[in-house]
Design a protein around this motif. Structure first.
Motif, PDB file in Angstrom:
ATOM      1  N   SER A 282      41.863  85.878  36.586  1.00 26.54           N
ATOM      2  CA  SER A 282      42.498  85.458  37.831  1.00 26.54           C
ATOM      3  C   SER A 282      43.626  84.454  37.556  1.00 26.54           C
ATOM      4  O   SER A 282      44.733  84.581  38.089  1.00 26.54           O
ATOM      5  N   GLN A 283      43.345  83.473  36.721  1.00 24.73           N
ATOM      6  CA  GLN A 283      44.365  82.475  36.373  1.00 24.73           C
ATOM      7  C   GLN A 283      45.583  83.140  35.757  1.00 24.73           C
ATOM      8  O   GLN A 283      46.726  82.823  36.099  1.00 24.73           O
ATOM      9  N   GLY A 284      45.335  84.072  34.841  1.00 27.14           N
ATOM     10  CA  GLY A 284      46.430  84.710  34.118  1.00 27.14           C
ATOM     11  C   GLY A 284      47.321  85.582  34.978  1.00 27.14           C
ATOM     12  O   GLY A 284      48.435  85.929  34.569  1.00 27.14           O
ATOM     13  N   GLN A 285      46.855  85.946  36.175  1.00 27.99           N
ATOM     14  CA  GLN A 285      47.660  86.753  37.084  1.00 27.99           C
ATOM     15  C   GLN A 285      48.659  85.905  37.884  1.00 27.99           C
ATOM     16  O   GLN A 285      49.582  86.436  38.478  1.00 27.99           O
ATOM     17  N   GLN A 286      48.483  84.576  37.879  1.00 28.42           N
ATOM     18  CA  GLN A 286      49.298  83.701  38.722  1.00 28.42           C
ATOM     19  C   GLN A 286      50.739  83.576  38.243  1.00 28.42           C
ATOM     20  O   GLN A 286      51.664  83.622  39.039  1.00 28.42           O
ATOM     21  N   SER A 287      50.928  83.385  36.961  1.00 29.19           N
ATOM     22  CA  SER A 287      52.274  83.249  36.390  1.00 29.19           C
ATOM     23  C   SER A 287      52.170  83.467  34.886  1.00 29.19           C
ATOM     24  O   SER A 287      51.070  83.404  34.317  1.00 29.19           O
ATOM     25  N   LEU A 288      53.308  83.686  34.252  1.00 27.20           N
ATOM     26  CA  LEU A 288      53.306  83.850  32.797  1.00 27.20           C
ATOM     27  C   LEU A 288      52.824  82.571  32.125  1.00 27.20           C
ATOM     28  O   LEU A 288      52.069  82.626  31.149  1.00 27.20           O
ATOM     29  N   LEU A 289      53.211  81.416  32.643  1.00 27.34           N
ATOM     30  CA  LEU A 289      52.740  80.150  32.078  1.00 27.34           C
ATOM     31  C   LEU A 289      51.231  80.038  32.200  1.00 27.34           C
ATOM     32  O   LEU A 289      50.558  79.658  31.234  1.00 27.34           O
ATOM     33  N   ASP A 290      50.679  80.383  33.354  1.00 24.12           N
ATOM     34  CA  ASP A 290      49.223  80.352  33.523  1.00 24.12           C
ATOM     35  C   ASP A 290      48.530  81.322  32.569  1.00 24.12           C
ATOM     36  O   ASP A 290      47.447  81.040  32.056  1.00 24.12           O
ATOM     37  N   ALA A 291      49.155  82.460  32.331  1.00 29.71           N
ATOM     38  CA  ALA A 291      48.596  83.437  31.388  1.00 29.71           C
ATOM     39  C   ALA A 291      48.564  82.859  29.973  1.00 29.71           C
ATOM     40  O   ALA A 291      47.563  82.988  29.261  1.00 29.71           O
ATOM     41  N   MET A 292      49.659  82.214  29.566  1.00 30.49           N
ATOM     42  CA  MET A 292      49.711  81.601  28.236  1.00 30.49           C
ATOM     43  C   MET A 292      48.681  80.474  28.109  1.00 30.49           C
ATOM     44  O   MET A 292      48.015  80.336  27.076  1.00 30.49           O
ATOM     45  N   LYS A 293      48.512  79.696  29.183  1.00 33.05           N
ATOM     46  CA  LYS A 293      47.522  78.618  29.158  1.00 33.05           C
ATOM     47  C   LYS A 293      46.107  79.186  29.083  1.00 33.05           C
ATOM     48  O   LYS A 293      45.247  78.614  28.409  1.00 33.05           O
ATOM     49  N   ALA A 294      45.858  80.303  29.760  1.00 29.60           N
ATOM     50  CA  ALA A 294      44.541  80.949  29.670  1.00 29.60           C
ATOM     51  C   ALA A 294      44.275  81.381  28.230  1.00 29.60           C
ATOM     52  O   ALA A 294      43.177  81.181  27.700  1.00 29.60           O
ATOM     53  N   GLY A 295      45.283  81.965  27.584  1.00 27.90           N
ATOM     54  CA  GLY A 295      45.134  82.375  26.191  1.00 27.90           C
ATOM     55  C   GLY A 295      44.863  81.200  25.279  1.00 27.90           C
ATOM     56  O   GLY A 295      43.979  81.250  24.421  1.00 27.90           O
ATOM     57  N   ALA A 296      45.604  80.113  25.464  1.00 24.18           N
ATOM     58  CA  ALA A 296      45.410  78.928  24.629  1.00 24.18           C
ATOM     59  C   ALA A 296      44.015  78.338  24.834  1.00 24.18           C
ATOM     60  O   ALA A 296      43.362  77.915  23.874  1.00 24.18           O
ATOM     61  N   LEU A 297      43.549  78.328  26.086  1.00 27.69           N
ATOM     62  CA  LEU A 297      42.202  77.808  26.360  1.00 27.69           C
ATOM     63  C   LEU A 297      41.146  78.644  25.655  1.00 27.69           C
ATOM     64  O   LEU A 297      40.223  78.111  25.028  1.00 27.69           O
ATOM     65  N   ILE A 298      41.286  79.961  25.730  1.00 26.73           N
ATOM     66  CA  ILE A 298      40.334  80.846  25.039  1.00 26.73           C
ATOM     67  C   ILE A 298      40.274  80.498  23.556  1.00 26.73           C
ATOM     68  O   ILE A 298      39.182  80.396  22.972  1.00 26.73           O
ATOM     69  N   GLU A 299      41.421  80.316  22.935  1.00 25.89           N
ATOM     70  CA  GLU A 299      41.443  80.044  21.497  1.00 25.89           C
ATOM     71  C   GLU A 299      40.841  78.683  21.171  1.00 25.89           C
ATOM     72  O   GLU A 299      40.137  78.537  20.170  1.00 25.89           O
ATOM     73  N   GLU A 300      41.094  77.683  22.004  1.00 26.87           N
ATOM     74  CA  GLU A 300      40.471  76.372  21.768  1.00 26.87           C
ATOM     75  C   GLU A 300      38.950  76.473  21.853  1.00 26.87           C
ATOM     76  O   GLU A 300      38.232  75.922  21.009  1.00 26.87           O
ATOM     77  N   VAL A 301      38.459  77.167  22.863  1.00 34.14           N
ATOM     78  CA  VAL A 301      37.007  77.335  23.021  1.00 34.14           C
ATOM     79  C   VAL A 301      36.436  78.110  21.841  1.00 34.14           C
ATOM     80  O   VAL A 301      35.391  77.750  21.287  1.00 34.14           O
TER      81      VAL A 301
END
Length: 195
Positions: free
Chosen positions: A113-132
């Motif tokens: 859902s977050q990643g659908q909001q904007s390209l920046l939100d999508a990149m932040k979702a990806g970065a969060l996944i990798e940190e976790v």
């Protein structure tokens, strides 16, 4: 390209499964219950990353998502090798976005859902996944003394570091600001990013 990514994911999974049918499994008794549970969790956690990046590539068409989707499929295959070796059932559903672990199911829902909001939100979702992923893989490494598990988890951790650097670079290009850690401590992230 989008159909190609999905086709590659299906073909890769089929080839991996076909290859391992001929490999004689080792008893799961060689692993502690905690090691078995961790292996199952890591398999689905890698699937979560692959599934999210596949969906985000379809949404935004940005090559970084396609490239990392393929990498996450290789990560899934590496963990599947260990599951097969130890005779542990594979928890990963062949369906995109379907997980047996309820926490991962909810995380998928939130991040998709977050990643659908904007390209920046999508990149932040990806970065969060990798940190976790990095945090979870470090725990997995610390919780086992088995060489094969530690080797695979270590390779996955290095891959997640590379993915985090890619996402952080895109975030910085979009915002003009340094990447701010979302899950790990900032000094840990800075070390991963080479700062």
């Amino acid at each position: 390209m989008k159909k190609t990514i999905r086709s590659l994911m299906v073909i890769s999974g089929m080839l991996t499964a076909a290859f391992f049918v001929s490999v004689a499994p080792v008893s799961a008794a060689g692993l502690t219950p905690a090691e078995q549970a961790q292996l199952v969790f890591v398999r689905e956690e890698e699937k979560l990353a692959r599934d999210i990046y596949s969906v985000l590539y379809e949404t935004w068409g940005t090559p970084v998502f396609a490239n990392i989707t393929e990498s996450e499929q290789r990560h899934m295959n590496a963990v599947l090798m260990l599951l097969v070796k130890y005779g542990i059932p594979d928890p990963a559903s062949p369906q995109i976005g379907v997980f047996s672990d309820p926490k991962l199911q909810e995380l998928y829902r939130q991040l998709a859902s977050q990643g659908q909001q904007s390209l920046l939100d999508a990149m932040k979702a990806g970065a969060l996944i990798e940190e976790v992923d990095i945090k979870d893989l470090r725990i997995a490494i610390d919780d086992t003394n088995r060489t094969d598990l530690r080797r695979v988890y270590g390779n996955l951790e290095r891959g997640s570091g590379s993915h985090l650097r890619a996402f952080a670079s895109h975030i910085e290009a979009l915002t003009g600001e340094r990447y701010v850690a979302q899950f790990l401590a900032q000094d840990e992230v800075d070390e991963i990013l080479g700062r």
